[in-house]
Scaffold this motif. Sequence first.
Motif, PDB file in Angstrom:
ATOM      1  N   LEU A  16      36.972  31.799  23.231  1.00 19.86           N
ATOM      2  CA  LEU A  16      37.330  31.653  24.637  1.00 19.86           C
ATOM      3  C   LEU A  16      37.254  33.004  25.351  1.00 19.86           C
ATOM      4  CD1 LEU A  16      40.364  29.203  24.410  1.00 19.86           C
ATOM      5  CD2 LEU A  16      38.240  28.773  25.677  1.00 19.86           C
ATOM      6  N   ARG A  67      34.387  33.621  28.170  1.00 23.51           N
ATOM      7  CA  ARG A  67      34.846  33.888  29.532  1.00 23.51           C
ATOM      8  C   ARG A  67      34.285  35.210  30.041  1.00 23.51           C
ATOM      9  NH1 ARG A  67      40.896  31.790  28.102  1.00 23.51           N
ATOM     10  NH2 ARG A  67      40.670  29.643  28.887  1.00 23.51           N
ATOM     11  N   LEU A  87      34.073  27.516  20.405  1.00 20.85           N
ATOM     12  CA  LEU A  87      34.974  26.941  21.397  1.00 20.85           C
ATOM     13  C   LEU A  87      35.679  25.696  20.861  1.00 20.85           C
ATOM     14  CD1 LEU A  87      32.824  27.344  24.634  1.00 20.85           C
ATOM     15  CD2 LEU A  87      34.883  28.621  24.023  1.00 20.85           C
ATOM     16  N   PHE A 143      38.913  23.708  28.060  1.00 21.89           N
ATOM     17  CA  PHE A 143      39.662  24.536  28.996  1.00 21.89           C
ATOM     18  C   PHE A 143      38.824  24.730  30.261  1.00 21.89           C
ATOM     19  CE2 PHE A 143      41.640  25.453  24.898  1.00 21.89           C
ATOM     20  CZ  PHE A 143      42.977  25.257  25.221  1.00 21.89           C
ATOM     21  N   GLN A 160      39.061  29.559  18.068  1.00 17.34           N
ATOM     22  CA  GLN A 160      38.879  29.110  19.443  1.00 17.34           C
ATOM     23  C   GLN A 160      39.325  30.174  20.442  1.00 17.34           C
ATOM     24  OE1 GLN A 160      41.441  25.966  21.252  1.00 17.34           O
ATOM     25  NE2 GLN A 160      39.513  24.844  21.443  1.00 17.34           N
ATOM     26  N   ARG A 161      40.462  30.807  20.196  1.00 13.16           N
ATOM     27  CA  ARG A 161      40.957  31.842  21.103  1.00 13.16           C
ATOM     28  C   ARG A 161      39.973  33.008  21.183  1.00 13.16           C
ATOM     29  NH1 ARG A 161      46.635  35.030  20.220  1.00 13.16           N
ATOM     30  NH2 ARG A 161      45.450  35.861  18.460  1.00 13.16           N
TER      31      ARG A 161
END
Length: 285
Positions: A13, A17, A37, A87, A9-10
């Motif tokens: 992200l 982004r 995600l 997020f 996930q990190r």
Amino acid sequence: MRHQAWLIQRYYLKRCRAVRDTLEHEPVFALSSALGLMGIAPPETAVLDLGKEHIVVRNRDARRGHPANVACHAWSLLDDRIVIRIFDLYCTSPAATFAQFVRFNWFEETIILADRLTCRDERLRRATKQELMDFLDERKVYGGKAARRALRLSRPNTDSRWERELRLDAMKWGLPNPEANHPVDLGSGLAWLDMAYEKYRVAMEFHGQQHLEQYVADTRRMNALAAKNWVVLPAWQSTVLDQAELHRYFSQVAAALEHAGAVDFLHPRMDLWTLSGNPELLEPF
């Protein structure tokens, strides 16, 4: 498993982004990007460019003008009801992601994706099997037939891919459908069996590398199950990867079932697509 999901996930992200910041509109991430995600590794066999981020728009004309590292897909089913926020980013819902992925996935990987979305860990579980089915029932989805047949073979509450492959291989070999994650009351607590034929007290267990480190605890559990007249046959990764070893293992499972009194339980060997078209073979044995 949670740590791995967090790393995935990190990673996504950061990727998503970076893409979002280059666009003039708020993107809705889809397919492999949406899975990432959610902390789910996209299937490596997917017919997608996994090096790109995938976004979805409703109209074909809106696909124009995106940078080379973005794959833009037009999907007429897109609306606010199937978009979630993770997020500060937007992506398709778990059920929508599953439905859209069918056309880009091999059949067996579609089964595994359904299992992954409905896994046992409540913090990693993204959907229920019923939610996946409801999405397909409420909308006309490309590949909907294949998705429904994959869901027939999917089993929620399964965390290990190797457990899934062992179960599917067992059914392809001709064994009846076992119950996944079967609880056994030991008096002092519950023991969970990966795959079980409850009526005959025969079970299949996949032992991963971590089992070498918890051998003593596993031995105690196996002894407690044996005291309850359960026959538990362990399999290792080497078992699943070696066809001769796998044949020997399933023959031993069949022999254990016969010894316990099961009769006429083997069905002809068949691939997963054929198996999914025989609902009577998918009933728990």
